[in-house]
Design an enzyme around this catalytic site. Structure first.
Site, PDB file in Angstrom:
ATOM      1  N   TYR A 144     -14.816  -5.111   6.152  1.00 61.84           N
ATOM      2  CA  TYR A 144     -13.629  -5.883   5.796  1.00 61.84           C
ATOM      3  C   TYR A 144     -12.609  -4.953   5.169  1.00 61.84           C
ATOM      4  O   TYR A 144     -12.942  -4.170   4.283  1.00 61.84           O
ATOM      5  CB  TYR A 144     -14.000  -6.988   4.802  1.00 61.84           C
ATOM      6  CG  TYR A 144     -12.836  -7.866   4.402  1.00 61.84           C
ATOM      7  CD1 TYR A 144     -12.240  -8.726   5.332  1.00 61.84           C
ATOM      8  CD2 TYR A 144     -12.337  -7.858   3.104  1.00 61.84           C
ATOM      9  CE1 TYR A 144     -11.172  -9.541   4.960  1.00 61.84           C
ATOM     10  CE2 TYR A 144     -11.273  -8.678   2.728  1.00 61.84           C
ATOM     11  CZ  TYR A 144     -10.698  -9.517   3.656  1.00 61.84           C
ATOM     12  OH  TYR A 144      -9.651 -10.324   3.294  1.00 61.84           O
ATOM     13  N   ASP A 239     -12.197   3.282   3.112  1.00 64.47           N
ATOM     14  CA  ASP A 239     -11.756   2.115   2.358  1.00 64.47           C
ATOM     15  C   ASP A 239     -12.667   2.004   1.140  1.00 64.47           C
ATOM     16  O   ASP A 239     -13.782   1.495   1.216  1.00 64.47           O
ATOM     17  CB  ASP A 239     -11.836   0.865   3.240  1.00 64.47           C
ATOM     18  CG  ASP A 239     -11.454  -0.406   2.470  1.00 64.47           C
ATOM     19  OD1 ASP A 239     -11.254  -0.321   1.240  1.00 64.47           O
ATOM     20  OD2 ASP A 239     -11.367  -1.467   3.110  1.00 64.47           O
ATOM     21  N   LYS A 267      -9.441  -3.536  -6.526  1.00 64.69           N
ATOM     22  CA  LYS A 267     -10.501  -3.970  -7.446  1.00 64.69           C
ATOM     23  C   LYS A 267     -10.548  -3.166  -8.751  1.00 64.69           C
ATOM     24  O   LYS A 267      -9.645  -3.339  -9.560  1.00 64.69           O
ATOM     25  CB  LYS A 267     -11.825  -4.020  -6.690  1.00 64.69           C
ATOM     26  CG  LYS A 267     -11.683  -5.002  -5.502  1.00 64.69           C
ATOM     27  CD  LYS A 267     -12.894  -5.401  -4.741  1.00 64.69           C
ATOM     28  CE  LYS A 267     -12.549  -6.548  -3.802  1.00 64.69           C
ATOM     29  NZ  LYS A 267     -12.838  -6.348  -2.413  1.00 64.69           N
TER      30      LYS A 267
HETATM   31  C1  PLP Z   1     -11.795  -6.685  -1.263  1.00 63.75           C
HETATM   32  C2  PLP Z   1     -11.640  -5.692  -0.180  1.00 63.75           C
HETATM   33  C3  PLP Z   1     -10.427  -5.488   0.483  1.00 63.75           C
HETATM   34  C4  PLP Z   1      -9.243  -6.392   0.282  1.00 63.75           C
HETATM   35  O1  PLP Z   1      -8.726  -6.318  -0.989  1.00 63.75           O
HETATM   36  P1  PLP Z   1      -7.817  -7.550  -1.524  1.00 63.75           P
HETATM   37  O2  PLP Z   1      -7.386  -7.092  -2.877  1.00 63.75           O
HETATM   38  O3  PLP Z   1      -8.714  -8.750  -1.522  1.00 63.75           O
HETATM   39  O4  PLP Z   1      -6.680  -7.697  -0.588  1.00 63.75           O
HETATM   40  C5  PLP Z   1     -10.337  -4.454   1.378  1.00 63.75           C
HETATM   41  N1  PLP Z   1     -11.383  -3.644   1.622  1.00 63.75           N
HETATM   42  C6  PLP Z   1     -12.566  -3.812   1.018  1.00 63.75           C
HETATM   43  C7  PLP Z   1     -13.685  -2.873   1.305  1.00 63.75           C
HETATM   44  C8  PLP Z   1     -12.742  -4.853   0.118  1.00 63.75           C
HETATM   45  O5  PLP Z   1     -13.935  -5.036  -0.448  1.00 63.75           O
END
Ligand code: PLP
Length: 426
Positions: A144, A239, A267
């Protein structure tokens, strides 16, 4: 436990907010039942609107690595708020946070702040396309990267075909530029690279996956990806929205010993306020406006409240890197406890863990990619989730999510969690 007030609040929310929530996983669709409305939280505990106290294993999906309402972070935000909440002009604290982040993370010279992980990943891909002059990207099934169009793509008929959108509203035109490979399967990536020679700008990956449970890349796979990217002039995007400042000061790049070309954050970097970021070496970041031609902007980007929370959080992690060890030890202890209890229950299960990320899967196959993760028994998962909740343990309400430990969780809390599972019929 009683969820009368949560239930009333949820019904009211549904009248004014689609599905009653502002992010789908919160609605409990995967597990059924009523989502819990939070009143407040402190340290390891959530206190809900019905007066229940819960041990929290999601920590707002990762950001609150030191626990809820952590004083240095809260105080920094309060003090900053008194001086104005947004200017749309440069402030010194943006450079302070940038400097600290760049000093903690290997292999990056410059960083740009945005407001979410989604924005960070979306912008990183644009930058990669601008830098390489190529259009296509490769992503992995089950990873994701936020909800922007290019990432909402699922497998068509096999990995070597073009992806097809998995949400209405994503156009075929966008989908055709996202190619889909399988996690831990280097051959699936090599095939895509061979079939799309000189067309691929970037490969984006969760270096430790956390959005299909916690999945660890094999050494051959992750090293192979790096070599493949270097060989073919493809940028490797890590990511690290989940793993950044959680696994180590330098995130997955540091623990895996692999240099990515662009790294995204979210995060933890915002300490619980909305912050995302992307970073790279200066020759790549130099392509970004206003230094270079790739456009990216944000009215509230680098917002002083968000920067102050991020700075307080990263400062503490930078000064006490033992926190990462402490969290990993607690997670290993939980792993051992859950393992012993589940082994005695005679049901198929797998536990995956890396650092302070852990997930339980009710399947007898090792969980190494999206396909194996999807084989988990969701009926058992629902019983597990609701059973634990009834005993005051708040786990992620989906089998495809990793738990995120926070350092406010004590060994007593972990023992209480293991005991709760022991008493549960699955
Ligand atoms: C949470 C997450 C996102 C998206 O971040 P948001 O602040 O919810 O837009 C993207 N990549 C990873 C790996 C994530 O865990």
């Amino acid at each position: 436990m009683i969820y009368k007030r949560s239930s009333t609040l949820f019904n009211e929310a549904k009248q004014y907010i689609p599905g009653g929530v502002n992010s789908p996983v919160r609605a409990f669709n995967a597990v059924g039942g009523t989502p819990i409305f939070v009143k407040e939280a402190k340290g390891a505990y959530l206190y809900d609107e019905d007066g229940n106290k819960l041990i929290d294993y999601i920590a707002s999906w990762g950001p609150l690595i030191l626990g809820h309402a952590h004083e240095p972070v809260i105080n920094a935000v309060i003090e900053k708020a008194k001086k104005g909440t947004s200017f749309g002009m440069p402030t010194e604290i943006e450079t302070e946070l940038a400097k600290l982040a760049v000093s903690m993370v290997p292999n990056i010279d410059k960083i740009r702040f945005v407001n979410s992980g989604t924005e960070a990943c979306m912008s990183a891909v644009r930058l990669a396309r601008g830098y390489t002059g190529k259009d296509k990207i490769i992503k992995f099934a089950g990873c994701y990267h936020g909800h922007s169009d290019s990432f909402l793509i699922q497998a068509g008929s096999g990995a070597v075909t073009f992806g097809s959108p998995n949400s209405p509203g994503v156009t075929q035109g966008t989908a055709k530029d996202t190619l889909l490979a399988n996690y831990n399967d280097l051959k699936s990536v090599e095939a895509l690279v061979a079939a799309n020679k000189n067309e691929i700008a970037a490969i984006i990956i969760e270096p430790i996956a956390g959005n299909m449970g916690c999945i660890i890349p094999s050494e051959d796979f992750i090293k192979g990806l790096r070599e493949l990217c270097t060989q073919h002039g493809i940028l490797l995007i890590f990511d690290e929205v989940m793993t950044g400042f959680r696994l180590a000061k330098g995130g997955a790049q540091e623990v895996l010993g692999i240099d990515a070309d662009i790294v995204t954050f979210g995060k933890v970097i915002g300490g619980g306020l909305p912050v995302g970021a992307f970073a790279a070496r200066k020759e790549i970041m130099g392509y970004l406006a206003p230094e270079g031609p790739v456009y990216q902007a944000g009215t509230l980007s680098g917002n002083p409240l968000a920067m102050s929370a991020g700075l307080a959080m990263l400062t503490e992690l930078n000064n006490n890197p033992d926190i990462f060890r402490s969290l990993a030890d607690k997670t290993a202890y939980l792993h051992k406890g859950l393992d012993a209890v589940l082994a005695a229950k005679n049901i198929p299960y797998q536990i995956n863990r890396f650092g302070s990320m852990i997930s339980v899967h009710f399947t007898d196959e090792p969980v190494v990619d999206f396909t194996s993760s999807a084989k988990g028994n969701n009926e058992t998962f629902k019983k597990y989730f609701h059973g634990m909740l009834a005993k005051g343990i708040y786990l992620p309400p989906s089998a495809f999510e990793s738990y995120f430990l926070n350092d406010a969780i004590s060994y007593d809390d972990l023992d209480a969690t293991i005991k709760a599972l022991k008493e549960l019929e699955l």
